[in-house]
Design an enzyme around this catalytic site. Sequence first.
Site, PDB file in Angstrom:
ATOM      1  N   CYS A 182       0.827  -1.212   0.000  1.00 22.63           N
ATOM      2  CA  CYS A 182       0.000   0.000   0.000  1.00 22.63           C
ATOM      3  C   CYS A 182       0.858   1.258   0.000  1.00 22.63           C
ATOM      4  O   CYS A 182       0.518   2.264  -0.631  1.00 22.63           O
ATOM      5  CB  CYS A 182      -0.947   0.000   1.192  1.00 22.63           C
ATOM      6  SG  CYS A 182      -0.113  -0.102   2.809  1.00 22.63           S
ATOM      7  N   HIS A 221      -1.819   1.616   7.302  1.00 27.16           N
ATOM      8  CA  HIS A 221      -2.202   1.483   5.895  1.00 27.16           C
ATOM      9  C   HIS A 221      -2.066   2.831   5.196  1.00 27.16           C
ATOM     10  O   HIS A 221      -2.545   3.853   5.696  1.00 27.16           O
ATOM     11  CB  HIS A 221      -3.638   0.982   5.802  1.00 27.16           C
ATOM     12  CG  HIS A 221      -4.108   0.710   4.412  1.00 27.16           C
ATOM     13  ND1 HIS A 221      -3.439  -0.134   3.543  1.00 27.16           N
ATOM     14  CD2 HIS A 221      -5.184   1.179   3.721  1.00 27.16           C
ATOM     15  CE1 HIS A 221      -4.096  -0.184   2.391  1.00 27.16           C
ATOM     16  NE2 HIS A 221      -5.148   0.607   2.471  1.00 27.16           N
ATOM     17  N   ASN A 246      -8.269   4.054  -2.179  1.00 29.51           N
ATOM     18  CA  ASN A 246      -7.593   2.893  -1.617  1.00 29.51           C
ATOM     19  C   ASN A 246      -6.945   2.092  -2.743  1.00 29.51           C
ATOM     20  O   ASN A 246      -7.058   2.441  -3.926  1.00 29.51           O
ATOM     21  CB  ASN A 246      -8.601   2.039  -0.838  1.00 29.51           C
ATOM     22  CG  ASN A 246      -7.946   1.194   0.238  1.00 29.51           C
ATOM     23  OD1 ASN A 246      -6.730   1.030   0.280  1.00 29.51           O
ATOM     24  ND2 ASN A 246      -8.758   0.625   1.111  1.00 29.51           N
TER      25      ASN A 246
END
Length: 321
Positions: A132, A269, A289
Amino acid sequence: MDVRALPWLPWLLWLLCRGGGDADSRAPFTPTWPRSREREAAAFRESLNRHRYLNSLFPSENSTAFYGINQFSYLFPEEFKAIYLRSKPSKFPRYSAEVHMSIPNVSLPLRFDWRDKQVVTQVRNQQMCGGCWAFSVVGAVESAYAIKGKPLEDLSVQQVIDCSYNNYGCNGGSTLNALNWLNKMQVKLVKDSEYPFKAQNGLCHYFSGSHSGFSIKGYSAYDFSDQEDEMAKALLTFGPLVVIVDAVSWQDYLGGIIQHHCSSGEANHAVLITGFDKTGSTPYWIVRNSWGSSWGVDGYAHVKMGSNVCGIADSVSSIFV
């Protein structure tokens, strides 16, 4: 349709989620726990109970987030965290206009989204790679160049995963380390078509100095907690923002505005803020995302503004090109 009226429907959805979602959502990954249909069914049952609990809280709140079955419902929370929440937190200095760079005092509109300017690439899927941190940084570079008038290009996340030092590829990494590497080494990011995503660690592929690519001139990294209006001005001025959040409860997110079930100081994240919306009673950040377009709101999350929900203002980076 109220799925509670169809008791068999969750099990059908589990079967679809178990083999479905984005076509690449079940990329090769070697878990450290035994996998079986029985274990996945148990995780799914636990997910249903967790969804009921989360949705029972704050029922009267306007536009609150809602939770349910998605492509992660077959994972226990500890499995989900081990696979997807691999961003390493860093301590960012608290922003001060007197000490740090001055952000122009622009007037904030009620709504703004860089997607409306056609300078944000499509949502990608990190699959079972804990990269990520690389996806968010590369997304910011893509947008920064497009804002400058260059063609919007999908750049290579795999190059960052394989080559960025002081990071661990698909086993996790730091956005700050990635930005420092890009800036210090004046790395030229190549196009994704030249160095495609493999969802696993690989040997770094080097390109000659004459090879065309996309480098950065610098970056900023600050803590904007209690200063989210200044953070919004940075978004308007410099482009999409790389942020690190606590996304443990995002495993079950389907839509609405995330206002609870996460904390500051627990960053795990990395994501990319592309805009904000203050037109309703609950203002929110628009957050891209990297879990595919079938997750959340077409791959995006909406996170309440003004309260540092999920620690969204703790670790904020802008990129300059």
